[in-house]
Design an enzyme around this catalytic site. Structure first.
Site, PDB file in Angstrom:
ATOM      1  N   HIS A 120      -1.143   3.644   3.684  1.00 17.88           N
ATOM      2  CA  HIS A 120      -2.104   4.475   4.413  1.00 17.88           C
ATOM      3  C   HIS A 120      -3.289   3.641   4.894  1.00 17.88           C
ATOM      4  O   HIS A 120      -3.830   3.875   5.981  1.00 17.88           O
ATOM      5  CB  HIS A 120      -2.605   5.607   3.517  1.00 17.88           C
ATOM      6  CG  HIS A 120      -1.545   6.551   3.062  1.00 17.88           C
ATOM      7  ND1 HIS A 120      -1.002   6.508   1.805  1.00 17.88           N
ATOM      8  CD2 HIS A 120      -0.909   7.564   3.709  1.00 17.88           C
ATOM      9  CE1 HIS A 120      -0.099   7.459   1.682  1.00 17.88           C
ATOM     10  NE2 HIS A 120      -0.011   8.111   2.823  1.00 17.88           N
TER      11      HIS A 120
ATOM     12  N   ARG B  31       5.096   8.604  -4.154  1.00 14.03           N
ATOM     13  CA  ARG B  31       5.978   9.021  -5.247  1.00 14.03           C
ATOM     14  C   ARG B  31       6.321   7.882  -6.204  1.00 14.03           C
ATOM     15  O   ARG B  31       6.870   8.129  -7.281  1.00 14.03           O
ATOM     16  CB  ARG B  31       7.268   9.619  -4.669  1.00 14.03           C
ATOM     17  CG  ARG B  31       7.042  10.859  -3.815  1.00 14.03           C
ATOM     18  CD  ARG B  31       8.335  11.363  -3.189  1.00 14.03           C
ATOM     19  NE  ARG B  31       8.090  12.463  -2.274  1.00 14.03           N
ATOM     20  CZ  ARG B  31       8.046  13.742  -2.626  1.00 14.03           C
ATOM     21  NH1 ARG B  31       8.223  14.071  -3.888  1.00 14.03           N
ATOM     22  NH2 ARG B  31       7.821  14.682  -1.729  1.00 14.03           N
TER      23      ARG B  31
ATOM     24  N   LEU C 255      -3.371   8.301  -1.441  1.00 12.14           N
ATOM     25  CA  LEU C 255      -3.280   7.184  -0.504  1.00 12.14           C
ATOM     26  C   LEU C 255      -3.028   5.857  -1.212  1.00 12.14           C
ATOM     27  O   LEU C 255      -3.433   5.646  -2.348  1.00 12.14           O
ATOM     28  CB  LEU C 255      -4.559   7.092   0.330  1.00 12.14           C
ATOM     29  CG  LEU C 255      -4.976   8.362   1.087  1.00 12.14           C
ATOM     30  CD1 LEU C 255      -6.182   8.076   1.973  1.00 12.14           C
ATOM     31  CD2 LEU C 255      -3.829   8.919   1.914  1.00 12.14           C
TER      32      LEU C 255
ATOM     33  N   GLN D 167       6.163   4.058   9.878  1.00 10.68           N
ATOM     34  CA  GLN D 167       7.585   3.982  10.222  1.00 10.68           C
ATOM     35  C   GLN D 167       8.498   4.276   9.031  1.00 10.68           C
ATOM     36  O   GLN D 167       9.697   4.461   9.222  1.00 10.68           O
ATOM     37  CB  GLN D 167       7.901   2.604  10.801  1.00 10.68           C
ATOM     38  CG  GLN D 167       7.296   2.382  12.174  1.00 10.68           C
ATOM     39  CD  GLN D 167       7.611   1.021  12.763  1.00 10.68           C
ATOM     40  OE1 GLN D 167       7.899   0.071  12.036  1.00 10.68           O
ATOM     41  NE2 GLN D 167       7.542   0.916  14.073  1.00 10.68           N
ATOM     42  N   LYS D 168       7.936   4.332   7.816  1.00 20.79           N
ATOM     43  CA  LYS D 168       8.798   4.620   6.666  1.00 20.79           C
ATOM     44  C   LYS D 168       9.443   5.996   6.798  1.00 20.79           C
ATOM     45  O   LYS D 168      10.604   6.180   6.454  1.00 20.79           O
ATOM     46  CB  LYS D 168       8.019   4.537   5.353  1.00 20.79           C
ATOM     47  CG  LYS D 168       8.928   4.699   4.114  1.00 20.79           C
ATOM     48  CD  LYS D 168       8.173   4.470   2.834  1.00 20.79           C
ATOM     49  CE  LYS D 168       7.332   5.657   2.476  1.00 20.79           C
ATOM     50  NZ  LYS D 168       8.181   6.843   2.099  1.00 20.79           N
TER      51      LYS D 168
ATOM     52  N   LEU E 249       6.143   1.125  -0.060  1.00 20.17           N
ATOM     53  CA  LEU E 249       5.096   1.879  -0.729  1.00 20.17           C
ATOM     54  C   LEU E 249       5.266   3.369  -0.456  1.00 20.17           C
ATOM     55  O   LEU E 249       5.565   3.790   0.658  1.00 20.17           O
ATOM     56  CB  LEU E 249       3.719   1.413  -0.259  1.00 20.17           C
ATOM     57  CG  LEU E 249       3.349  -0.038  -0.564  1.00 20.17           C
ATOM     58  CD1 LEU E 249       1.874  -0.273  -0.261  1.00 20.17           C
ATOM     59  CD2 LEU E 249       3.652  -0.398  -2.009  1.00 20.17           C
TER      60      LEU E 249
END
Length: 295
Positions: free
Chosen positions: A36, A198, A32, A159-160, A195
């Site tokens: 998050h 990865r 996270l 929404q990413k 963000l």
């Protein structure tokens, strides 16, 4: 908590103890970050009881190496969720979610899941939707609202992951799930990078190179806001000028269907609504990003 039975019982107890009328669910795969945290914060502000889930879903990884490489940071994740006021954390084992092995019956994503990310990662969205369906069932309020009616139920998605969000909304609508899907805006670092769990795998040089994705999106966004032609080709050229970035796709699509907008919408003054989407490999790391367009 690690079992669905525990989650059901404890959420019912908490809802009753708080005299609550609503329950929120924040599904995650762990590792996270502040994005998050924003999901959890929004859910806590809007619900009486909030459940977060942490589960690295093997069904949505096409590559076993990628699955093994995905970071597991349970202690840090629990601390972040506690700091945001989340009531319950459900961190089941693979055997709890998929008893007896991989499920024979799965949710299929259909044509909407076969393009963009689905084309690059075949089967990914079938696996993602299957586990989201299960998590939505696990997270159902365990009891009635304080007034005796059915407690409101909301689930929060970033929404990413725009394509996943569109698919989850469609699944919930098509299959009549009793839950409201709440999208939460992308959280970015100060320099604009979206963000992602990865991002930790990027070298310093790769991270600098990755900024071209958000720069290209901002270029398209500024043109849309000014009612100018989007001229997507010049934004594509900007991304392709960065040698550490290998572009997979970059397009402007309908936010609900993810179908590309007509070419004349990209070369004439922009009017209406769209979504600019981009995916690229930066070194060995695949990144996605998007920007809503309005005029």
């Amino acid at each position: 908590m690690t079992t669905a039975a525990e989650l059901r019982a404890e959420s019912a107890r908490l809802l009753a103890a708080k005299g609550g009328n609503s329950q929120g669910l924040v599904p995650t795969m762990g590792a996270l970050h502040s994005g998050h945290a924003a999901l959890a914060r929004t859910a806590v502000a809007e619900n009486d009881v909030v459940v977060a889930t942490i589960f690295v879903n093997p069904l949505q990884f096409g590559d076993a190496v990628d699955l093994d490489r995905y970071p597991r940071t349970l202690d840090a994740d629990m601390a972040l969720l506690d700091a945001e006021g989340v009531d319950l954390v459900f961190a089941p084992s693979v055997d709890e979610v998929y008893p007896g092995g991989q499920p024979l019956v799965r949710v299929t994503s259909g044509p909407l899941g076969e393009k963009w990310e689905g084309a690059s990662r075949p089967g990914h969205f079938d696996g993602a939707l299957t586990v989201v369906a299960k998590l939505l069932h696990y997270g159902l309020p365990g009891g009635a609202a304080a007034d005796g009616t059915t407690a409101a139920y909301r689930a929060y998605f970033g929404q990413k992951d725009a394509q996943q969000l569109a698919l989850v909304k469609r699944m919930v609508s098509d299959l009549n799930f009793p839950v409201e899907i709440i999208p939460v805006p992308i959280v970015r670092s100060e320099d604009g990078l979206a963000l992602s769990s990865r991002n930790r795998f990027l070298s310093d040089a790769e991270r600098d190179a990755a900024l071209v994705l958000s720069r290209a999106l901002r270029l398209i966004e500024s043109r849309a806001n000014a009612h100018e032609p989007l001229h997507l080709d010049s934004a594509v050229a900007l991304v392709e000028s960065q040698p550490l970035v290998e572009l997979d796709y970059f397009d402007v699509v309908d936010p609900a269907t993810l179908e590309p907008l007509a070419e004349n919408c990209k070369e004439t003054p922009f009017r209406g609504e769209g979504l600019a989407i981009i995916a690229a490999k930066v070194g060995a790391v695949r990144l996605i990003d998007n920007a809503p367009l309005f005029s």
